[in-house]
Write a protein that holds these residues in place. Structure first.
Motif, mmCIF file in Angstrom:
data_model
loop_
_atom_site.group_PDB
_atom_site.id
_atom_site.type_symbol
_atom_site.label_atom_id
_atom_site.label_comp_id
_atom_site.label_asym_id
_atom_site.label_seq_id
_atom_site.Cartn_x
_atom_site.Cartn_y
_atom_site.Cartn_z
ATOM 1 N N ALA A 64 0.851 -1.193 0.000
ATOM 2 C CA ALA A 64 0.000 0.000 0.000
ATOM 3 C C ALA A 64 0.884 1.238 0.000
ATOM 4 C CB ALA A 64 -0.902 0.004 1.228
ATOM 5 N N GLU A 65 0.396 2.309 -0.601
ATOM 6 C CA GLU A 65 1.160 3.551 -0.614
ATOM 7 C C GLU A 65 1.371 4.052 0.810
ATOM 8 O OE1 GLU A 65 -0.946 6.352 -3.057
ATOM 9 O OE2 GLU A 65 0.184 5.784 -4.844
ATOM 10 N N LEU A 66 2.556 4.568 1.056
ATOM 11 C CA LEU A 66 2.850 5.149 2.357
ATOM 12 C C LEU A 66 2.029 6.412 2.577
ATOM 13 C CD1 LEU A 66 6.719 5.116 2.866
ATOM 14 C CD2 LEU A 66 5.022 3.835 4.146
ATOM 15 N N THR A 67 1.580 6.613 3.797
ATOM 16 C CA THR A 67 0.945 7.869 4.157
ATOM 17 C C THR A 67 2.029 8.849 4.601
ATOM 18 O OG1 THR A 67 0.652 7.311 6.489
ATOM 19 C CG2 THR A 67 -1.101 6.620 4.945
ATOM 20 N N ILE A 68 1.664 10.114 4.697
ATOM 21 C CA ILE A 68 2.605 11.120 5.187
ATOM 22 C C ILE A 68 3.055 10.770 6.593
ATOM 23 C CG2 ILE A 68 2.870 13.547 5.833
ATOM 24 C CD1 ILE A 68 2.893 13.085 2.841
ATOM 25 N N ALA A 69 2.114 10.391 7.449
ATOM 26 C CA ALA A 69 2.446 10.066 8.834
ATOM 27 C C ALA A 69 3.424 8.902 8.916
ATOM 28 C CB ALA A 69 1.175 9.746 9.617
ATOM 29 N N GLN A 70 3.220 7.877 8.107
ATOM 30 C CA GLN A 70 4.116 6.723 8.113
ATOM 31 C C GLN A 70 5.508 7.096 7.622
ATOM 32 O OE1 GLN A 70 1.780 4.200 5.599
ATOM 33 N NE2 GLN A 70 0.627 3.287 7.288
ATOM 34 N N ALA A 71 5.563 7.934 6.587
ATOM 35 C CA ALA A 71 6.861 8.342 6.039
ATOM 36 C C ALA A 71 7.630 9.202 7.037
ATOM 37 C CB ALA A 71 6.651 9.092 4.731
ATOM 38 N N ILE A 72 6.930 10.106 7.705
ATOM 39 C CA ILE A 72 7.587 10.948 8.706
ATOM 40 C C ILE A 72 8.121 10.093 9.839
ATOM 41 C CG2 ILE A 72 7.164 12.689 10.505
ATOM 42 C CD1 ILE A 72 5.296 14.066 8.538
ATOM 43 N N GLU A 73 7.353 9.089 10.237
ATOM 44 C CA GLU A 73 7.805 8.207 11.312
ATOM 45 C C GLU A 73 9.071 7.462 10.915
ATOM 46 O OE1 GLU A 73 8.093 6.864 15.005
ATOM 47 O OE2 GLU A 73 6.690 8.389 14.272
ATOM 48 N N ARG A 74 9.191 7.101 9.647
ATOM 49 C CA ARG A 74 10.423 6.449 9.185
ATOM 50 C C ARG A 74 11.621 7.385 9.348
ATOM 51 N NH1 ARG A 74 9.411 2.786 3.736
ATOM 52 N NH2 ARG A 74 7.702 1.500 4.561
ATOM 53 N N VAL A 75 11.433 8.652 8.952
ATOM 54 C CA VAL A 75 12.523 9.625 9.088
ATOM 55 C C VAL A 75 12.883 9.818 10.554
ATOM 56 C CG1 VAL A 75 13.173 12.036 8.752
ATOM 57 C CG2 VAL A 75 11.953 10.825 6.944
ATOM 58 N N ARG A 76 11.869 10.018 11.385
ATOM 59 C CA ARG A 76 12.113 10.241 12.812
ATOM 60 C C ARG A 76 12.814 9.039 13.443
ATOM 61 N NH1 ARG A 76 6.474 11.812 15.321
ATOM 62 N NH2 ARG A 76 7.729 12.180 17.191
ATOM 63 N N THR A 77 12.420 7.838 13.063
ATOM 64 C CA THR A 77 13.037 6.627 13.619
ATOM 65 C C THR A 77 14.515 6.556 13.285
ATOM 66 O OG1 THR A 77 10.963 5.376 13.537
ATOM 67 C CG2 THR A 77 13.013 4.109 13.558
ATOM 68 N N LEU B 248 10.004 11.560 1.397
ATOM 69 C CA LEU B 248 10.357 11.388 2.806
ATOM 70 C C LEU B 248 10.915 9.990 3.053
ATOM 71 C CD1 LEU B 248 7.309 13.133 4.508
ATOM 72 C CD2 LEU B 248 9.708 13.806 4.766
ATOM 73 N N ALA B 249 10.284 8.988 2.450
ATOM 74 C CA ALA B 249 10.765 7.613 2.608
ATOM 75 C C ALA B 249 12.162 7.454 2.028
ATOM 76 C CB ALA B 249 9.790 6.651 1.934
ATOM 77 N N ALA B 250 12.449 8.167 0.939
ATOM 78 C CA ALA B 250 13.784 8.112 0.334
ATOM 79 C C ALA B 250 14.821 8.717 1.279
ATOM 80 C CB ALA B 250 13.781 8.848 -1.005
ATOM 81 N N VAL B 251 14.458 9.788 1.968
ATOM 82 C CA VAL B 251 15.360 10.368 2.967
ATOM 83 C C VAL B 251 15.639 9.343 4.057
ATOM 84 C CG1 VAL B 251 15.570 12.104 4.790
ATOM 85 C CG2 VAL B 251 14.703 12.766 2.543
ATOM 86 N N ALA B 252 14.574 8.689 4.547
ATOM 87 C CA ALA B 252 14.747 7.689 5.603
ATOM 88 C C ALA B 252 15.638 6.538 5.145
ATOM 89 C CB ALA B 252 13.378 7.162 6.043
ATOM 90 N N ALA B 253 15.430 6.080 3.917
ATOM 91 C CA ALA B 253 16.235 4.979 3.390
ATOM 92 C C ALA B 253 17.700 5.377 3.259
ATOM 93 C CB ALA B 253 15.680 4.529 2.042
ATOM 94 N N THR B 254 17.944 6.617 2.852
ATOM 95 C CA THR B 254 19.322 7.100 2.714
ATOM 96 C C THR B 254 19.991 7.201 4.075
ATOM 97 O OG1 THR B 254 18.662 8.370 0.754
ATOM 98 C CG2 THR B 254 20.761 8.945 1.786
#
Length: 209
Positions: A42-55, A122-128
């Motif tokens: 499923a497509e990531l939501t904004i909230a989920q993507a932000i949580e990835r970055v914060r984590t 945002l998810a790309a930032v978290a992955a990087t």
């Protein structure tokens, strides 16, 4: 940090991706299908993507107080980008933080706009960030520090590029929209209004030179 979370504060000197060159990402969250498998994405939501970055940043010792997620999405009351909004014409994201590598120096920054959804950028930032943490885990602390030196944001006092305020694909249209939105006579914020005006003047000067 004095860097605004909205609208997008793109770091000075960082190259932008033209709108037509952006692609769809394959970031997503695995969910259970009707058949009971977890293979459906499923497509990531904004909230989920932000949580990835914060984590990822928390694992680097970065607290929320030392973090700014800057996008063209309007904010929730807690200052994070709000979900369930229409995708902005400029889906870029810029994540700013202060850490042990930047004490007493300008904050670090990572900005990505290659995808057509804010959540995917945002998810790309978290992955990087996750990949860069792996460098440190494998004994590359010095390499990591040198890498993060390249992510130093310019001081906030540096002159802001017009393209960080206006949509580079539609400068005049975005200027008119933002000018109306932030005009003090309409109840807008005077500081943001003046920021938009300055960006428009800088744009006009650039195209006429």
């Amino acid at each position: 940090m004095s860097i605004p979370a909205f609208p997008l504060a793109w770091p000075v000197g960082w190259r932008r991706t033209a709108g037509g060159a952006r692609s769809s990402a394959k970031f997503g969250k695995r969910v259970r299908s009707n058949q009971g498998s977890w293979n459906t994405k499923a497509e990531l939501t904004i909230a989920q993507a932000i949580e990835r970055v914060r984590t990822q940043l928390k694992m680097m010792g970065i607290h929320d107080d030392d973090l700014v997620v800057s996008t063209n999405l309007e904010l929730r009351l807690d200052g994070w980008p709000r979900s369930n909004q229409r995708e902005p014409s400029d889906p870029g994201v810029a994540v700013y933080w202060s850490d042990r590598y930047s004490r007493g120096n300008p904050p670090r920054c990572m900005a990505i706009d290659r995808y057509d959804r804010v959540a995917d950028n945002l998810a790309a930032v978290a992955a990087t960030l996750e990949a860069m943490r792996a460098i440190e885990r494998h004994g590359g602390a010095e390499i990591l520090e040198r890498a993060f030196t390249g992510f130093a944001a310019l001081p906030s006092s540096a002159r802001e590029r017009w393209s960080t305020v206006l949509d580079p694909l539609d400068p005049q249209g975005s200027y008119r929209r933002l000018r109306s939105k932030h005009h003090p006579d309409n109840g807008g914020n005077r500081e943001q209004f003046e920021r938009v005006q300055q960006a428009w003047e800088d744009y006009q000067q650039e195209v006429s030179s």
